[in-house]
Enzyme design. Structure first.
Site, PDB file in Angstrom:
ATOM      1  N   SER A 215       0.816  -1.205   0.000  1.00 38.32           N
ATOM      2  CA  SER A 215       0.000   0.000   0.000  1.00 38.32           C
ATOM      3  C   SER A 215       0.856   1.264   0.000  1.00 38.32           C
ATOM      4  O   SER A 215       1.675   1.439  -0.891  1.00 38.32           O
ATOM      5  CB  SER A 215      -0.970  -0.066   1.164  1.00 38.32           C
ATOM      6  OG  SER A 215      -2.078   0.726   0.873  1.00 38.32           O
TER       7      SER A 215
ATOM      8  N   TRP B  88     -10.452   0.124  -3.936  1.00 43.84           N
ATOM      9  CA  TRP B  88      -9.856   1.450  -3.720  1.00 43.84           C
ATOM     10  C   TRP B  88      -8.513   1.549  -4.458  1.00 43.84           C
ATOM     11  O   TRP B  88      -8.180   2.568  -5.045  1.00 43.84           O
ATOM     12  CB  TRP B  88      -9.707   1.664  -2.213  1.00 43.84           C
ATOM     13  CG  TRP B  88      -9.409   3.062  -1.758  1.00 43.84           C
ATOM     14  CD1 TRP B  88      -8.346   3.450  -0.992  1.00 43.84           C
ATOM     15  CD2 TRP B  88     -10.188   4.253  -1.977  1.00 43.84           C
ATOM     16  NE1 TRP B  88      -8.406   4.803  -0.739  1.00 43.84           N
ATOM     17  CE2 TRP B  88      -9.524   5.313  -1.326  1.00 43.84           C
ATOM     18  CE3 TRP B  88     -11.369   4.519  -2.675  1.00 43.84           C
ATOM     19  CZ2 TRP B  88      -9.997   6.632  -1.339  1.00 43.84           C
ATOM     20  CZ3 TRP B  88     -11.844   5.830  -2.685  1.00 43.84           C
ATOM     21  CH2 TRP B  88     -11.162   6.860  -2.027  1.00 43.84           C
TER      22      TRP B  88
ATOM     23  N   HIS C 267      -7.812  -5.634   1.101  1.00 44.16           N
ATOM     24  CA  HIS C 267      -6.554  -4.897   1.166  1.00 44.16           C
ATOM     25  C   HIS C 267      -5.711  -5.365   2.353  1.00 44.16           C
ATOM     26  O   HIS C 267      -6.046  -5.097   3.499  1.00 44.16           O
ATOM     27  CB  HIS C 267      -6.930  -3.414   1.323  1.00 44.16           C
ATOM     28  CG  HIS C 267      -5.785  -2.472   1.216  1.00 44.16           C
ATOM     29  ND1 HIS C 267      -5.088  -2.268   0.056  1.00 44.16           N
ATOM     30  CD2 HIS C 267      -5.216  -1.658   2.141  1.00 44.16           C
ATOM     31  CE1 HIS C 267      -4.149  -1.362   0.262  1.00 44.16           C
ATOM     32  NE2 HIS C 267      -4.200  -0.979   1.522  1.00 44.16           N
TER      33      HIS C 267
HETATM   34  C1  GTR Z   1      -5.379   4.226   2.201  1.00 41.50           C
HETATM   35  C2  GTR Z   1      -4.907   5.070   1.063  1.00 41.50           C
HETATM   36  C3  GTR Z   1      -4.208   4.193   0.058  1.00 41.50           C
HETATM   37  C4  GTR Z   1      -3.261   3.225   0.713  1.00 41.50           C
HETATM   38  C5  GTR Z   1      -3.731   2.712   2.072  1.00 41.50           C
HETATM   39  C6  GTR Z   1      -2.674   2.001   2.932  1.00 41.50           C
HETATM   40  O1  GTR Z   1      -6.151   4.885   3.110  1.00 41.50           O
HETATM   41  O2  GTR Z   1      -6.009   5.688   0.510  1.00 41.50           O
HETATM   42  O3  GTR Z   1      -3.574   4.977  -0.917  1.00 41.50           O
HETATM   43  O4  GTR Z   1      -2.007   3.774   0.827  1.00 41.50           O
HETATM   44  O5  GTR Z   1      -4.245   3.706   2.838  1.00 41.50           O
HETATM   45  O6  GTR Z   1      -1.533   2.432   3.052  1.00 41.50           O
HETATM   46  O7  GTR Z   1      -3.045   0.977   3.512  1.00 41.50           O
END
Ligand code: GTR
Length: 370
Positions: free
Chosen positions: A208, A299, A350
């Protein structure tokens, strides 16, 4: 695909001339691309390796049921604004007569719980035990040692230590993702000095926001033989043009400190960006790159991550590697291993999981690091 999204042509120079050879790529286009990302996205780092850089290492044998040696390395540096320390934690396999070992360096964005040096708390996010069992050294640093993940006008962390501006902070000054990438490169400075590590076989990996940083570190620094992006999404592996989920505006609004001020001018105007993220992946070529997505991570947008990877293939081809060719977007749990390029889609949300790590290591085993 490139045409559909109206992407900038990765193999055409800023002056419109076609890039026809590896030489032209290396001497003209790759430097241009890195300069564009510095100017418009991640920012310009004021310093590479500081002259003041030192390493202080504490070594503990007999870790992980006797299978590994632990090294805790304080990477210290000093600048006009003070001193800093990045703490690197490393488990190196301990097998008689083997080594030096290839390594995976994780840019950890989840804090101490995932990386307990005593290994009382194991974690799929950084499965040191599995990494060592598969013959790799496992290294990790906490990105917040380099720069806390807060919007403080870039006063703390390495910005405060190295930045010296007369007046306003410039619109292309480095921001937080660039600070984390800088930390990865300083960890590499250490790994090059460690006789137990084969510095020619080091992967930089991140999840991420950590994956955005691993891509930027790997694009800039040719010492990384493999670059792994797990679900890095917006301004990581995913194309910005035509992206679903998190847009340039969404990421700039929620995380204004991650990218430089120039990047804000592309809010709602992705089509005006002089770059797109396939060019970041292409800057890794001909070194190995692996991108991973999760099917419920809308996302981040798996389809846009995969499209960016395929749009970097022409640069791998220029170097004589087919990348993933034009392989169709795969089903979940059907990893693709191509020439210097790999990809998988995992079912689920995620996260960085045991499944993801095993696939990264399969790709490394298949040639990227072996
Ligand atoms: C989210 C963000 C993403 C990603 C994520 C993370 O909130 O929108 O771009 O970086 O965090 O780091 O888990």
């Amino acid at each position: 695909m490139t045409a559909e999204r109206g992407l900038p042509d990765v193999l055409r120079g800023n002056n419109g001339e076609r890039i026809e050879s590896v030489d032209e790529w290396r001497s003209k286009r790759r430097p241009e691309i890195l300069a564009l990302f510095r100017t418009y996205v991640y920012g310009r780092e004021p310093i590479d390796r500081p002259a003041s850089l030192t390493f202080e290492t504490a070594v503990t044998p007999g870790m992980l049921d006797g299978r590994a040696v632990r090294k805790q390395v304080d990477i210290r540096f000093e600048g006009p604004g003070g001193r800093g320390t990045i703490r690197l934690l490393l488990f190196v396999p301990d097998e008689e007569g083997k080594g030096p070992y290839p390594a995976f360096l994780l840019l950890n964005n989840r804090g101490a719980l995932t990386t307990d040096p005593q290994r009382q708390v194991g974690s799929p996010f950084w499965p040191a035990e599995r990494i060592v069992a598969r013959g790799y050294a496992a290294a990790v640093l906490d990105v917040e040692d380099a720069d806390p993940d807060v919007d403080d006008g870039h006063r703390d962390g390495v910005h405060g230590i190295f930045d010296r501006f007369d007046g306003e902070r410039p619109a292309d000054a480095w921001a937080t993702i660039a600070a984390w990438a800088w930390a990865a490169r300083r960890a590499m400075d250490y790994l090059e000095t460690d006789p137990d590590i084969d510095a020619g076989r080091v992967a930089v990996a991140g999840h991420s926001r950590g994956g955005k940083a691993s891509l930027w570190a790997g694009a800039l620094d040719e010492r990384f033989a493999l670059v792994v992006s797990n679900e890095s999404g917006s301004t990581g592996a995913a194309l910005s043009r035509g992206k679903r989920g998190e847009t340039v505006q969404a990421i700039n609004d929620r995380f204004p400190h991650w990218f430089n001020r120039n990047y804000k001018s592309f809010n709602g105007r992705e089509e005006a960006l002089p770059v797109d993220q396939h060019m970041l992946i292409a800057a890794v070529a001909p070194r190995a790159v692996y991108v991973a997505s999760a099917d419920r991570d809308e996302w981040a947008d798996p389809a846009s991550e995969y499209a960016a990877l395929l749009a970097a293939v022409p640069v791998y081809r220029l170097h004589g590697f087919n990348g993933l060719g034009d392989a169709p977007f795969p089903a979940p749990e059907s990893p693709l291993i191509g020439e210097r390029m790999g990809y998988h889609l995992r079912s689920g949300v995620h996260d960085l999981t045991a499944y993801d790590w095993e696939r990264f290591m399969d790709f490394a085993d298949a040639g990227a690091l072996k």
